[in-house]
Design an enzyme around this catalytic site. Structure first.
Site, PDB file in Angstrom:
ATOM      1  N   ASN A   1       0.812  -1.159  -0.020  1.00  0.00           N
ATOM      2  CA  ASN A   1       0.045  -0.036   0.091  1.00  0.00           C
ATOM      3  C   ASN A   1       0.853   1.127  -0.035  1.00  0.00           C
ATOM      4  O   ASN A   1       2.006   1.307   0.628  1.00  0.00           O
ATOM      5  CB  ASN A   1      -0.777  -0.053   1.135  1.00  0.00           C
ATOM      6  CG  ASN A   1      -1.813   1.328   1.396  1.00  0.00           C
ATOM      7  OD1 ASN A   1      -2.343   1.756   0.415  1.00  0.00           O
ATOM      8  ND2 ASN A   1      -1.777   1.872   2.546  1.00  0.00           N
TER       9      ASN A   1
ATOM     10  N   HIS B   1       0.891   5.151   1.255  1.00  0.00           N
ATOM     11  CA  HIS B   1       0.193   5.943   2.070  1.00  0.00           C
ATOM     12  C   HIS B   1       0.733   7.205   2.327  1.00  0.00           C
ATOM     13  O   HIS B   1       2.211   7.489   2.329  1.00  0.00           O
ATOM     14  CB  HIS B   1       0.200   5.643   3.547  1.00  0.00           C
ATOM     15  CG  HIS B   1      -0.755   6.052   4.563  1.00  0.00           C
ATOM     16  ND1 HIS B   1      -1.952   6.101   4.641  1.00  0.00           N
ATOM     17  CD2 HIS B   1      -0.446   7.298   5.480  1.00  0.00           C
ATOM     18  CE1 HIS B   1      -2.593   6.907   5.523  1.00  0.00           C
ATOM     19  NE2 HIS B   1      -1.406   7.557   6.012  1.00  0.00           N
TER      20      HIS B   1
HETATM   21  C1  GAR Z   1      -2.653   9.115  -2.693  1.00  0.00           C
HETATM   22  O1  GAR Z   1      -2.153  10.367  -2.134  1.00  0.00           O
HETATM   23  C2  GAR Z   1      -2.556   7.924  -1.938  1.00  0.00           C
HETATM   24  O2  GAR Z   1      -1.309   7.774  -1.071  1.00  0.00           O
HETATM   25  C3  GAR Z   1      -3.840   8.040  -0.946  1.00  0.00           C
HETATM   26  O3  GAR Z   1      -4.811   8.387  -1.977  1.00  0.00           O
HETATM   27  C4  GAR Z   1      -4.060   9.041  -2.803  1.00  0.00           C
HETATM   28  C5  GAR Z   1      -4.677   8.538  -4.319  1.00  0.00           C
HETATM   29  O4  GAR Z   1      -4.183   9.141  -5.152  1.00  0.00           O
HETATM   30  N1  GAR Z   1      -4.192   6.798  -0.292  1.00  0.00           N
HETATM   31  C6  GAR Z   1      -4.757   6.695   1.085  1.00  0.00           C
HETATM   32  O5  GAR Z   1      -4.886   7.745   1.642  1.00  0.00           O
HETATM   33  C7  GAR Z   1      -4.990   5.311   1.371  1.00  0.00           C
HETATM   34  N2  GAR Z   1      -5.095   5.356   2.800  1.00  0.00           N
HETATM   35  P1  GAR Z   1      -4.150   8.510  -6.642  1.00  0.00           P
HETATM   36  O6  GAR Z   1      -5.484   7.982  -6.953  1.00  0.00           O
HETATM   37  O7  GAR Z   1      -3.844   9.685  -7.656  1.00  0.00           O
HETATM   38  O8  GAR Z   1      -2.982   7.601  -6.767  1.00  0.00           O
END
Ligand code: GAR
Length: 202
Positions: free
Chosen positions: A108, A110
């Site tokens: 994952n 984060h």
């Molecule tokens: C990213 O910042 C990722 O780290 C976060 O959501 C965003 C998705 O961006 N994930 C979380 O918060 C999971 N806990 P993306 O769709 O452009 O990759």
């Protein structure tokens, strides 16, 4: 070839980073075999389509029952002969059955320096809002293995990102995202180099 399936819910810039990493040759001996989205409107699905990557939507509308949803995800991953599962902006917490089915083969990304600003309720923009509210001088990004907890598995890579004066949730999120893309590519390279991941489904 490491067969990667990517789970998404939104914009999919981290999915794009993996696609770009493979296309540029930075990540070798890997291919994305499937994109699974929990959201039918995720822009990540367009990215998959553009790069001719098979995708499937497995959401609450199609599978209101949590167990049925988990089983559908596992069968889709199995069918694609998945070696490694990447949660790339996937906004659901995995059920223990899923973690068990792909134990040690789920990672994952984060958007914080785990163990800070993570766990239940800390996802997406909320993470950056909490960082700004706390007034800390730095944030960052973390790639980790997924276990039954929320953001608790072993860390693979982590990198700091400064919080700058005048930062908003948007400016901080954008800065952290750049680092996410970089360490996600590096983490996948690291996993391939360590030959840590088993081959061909379970
Ligand atoms: C990213 O910042 C990722 O780290 C976060 O959501 C965003 C998705 O961006 N994930 C979380 O918060 C999971 N806990 P993306 O769709 O452009 O990759």
């Amino acid at each position: 070839m490491l067969r990667i399936s990517v789970l998404v819910s939104g914009g999919g810039t981290n999915l794009q980073a993996i696609i770009d990493g493979i296309e540029s040759g930075f990540i070798q001996e890997a291919e994305i075999v499937l994109v699974v989205s929990s959201n039918p409107n995720a822009y990540a699905l367009e990215r998959a389509k553009k790069h001719k990557i098979p995708s499937v939507v497995i959401d609450k509308a199609k599978y209101p029952d949590k167990d049925a949803r988990t089983k559908a995800i596992i069968s889709a991953l199995d069918l694609a002969k998945t070696d490694l599962v990447v949660l790339a902006g996937y906004m659901s917490i995995l059920e223990p059955e899923m973690v068990d089915a792909y134990r040690g083969r789920i990672i994952n990304i984060h958007p914080s320096l785990i163990p800070q600003f993570c766990g239940v309720g800390f996802y997406g923009k909320r993470v950056h809002a909490a960082v700004l509210a706390a007034g800390v001088p730095e944030s960052g990004a973390t790639v980790h293995y997924v276990d039954e907890g929320v953001d608790t598995g072993p860390i693979i890579l982590q990198e700091k990102v400064p919080v700058l004066e005048g930062d908003t949730v948007e400016t901080l999120a954008a800065r952290v995202l750049e680092t996410e893309h970089k360490i996600l590519q590096e983490a996948i390279r690291k996993i391939i180099a360590s030959k840590h991941v088993g081959k061909g489904g379970r």
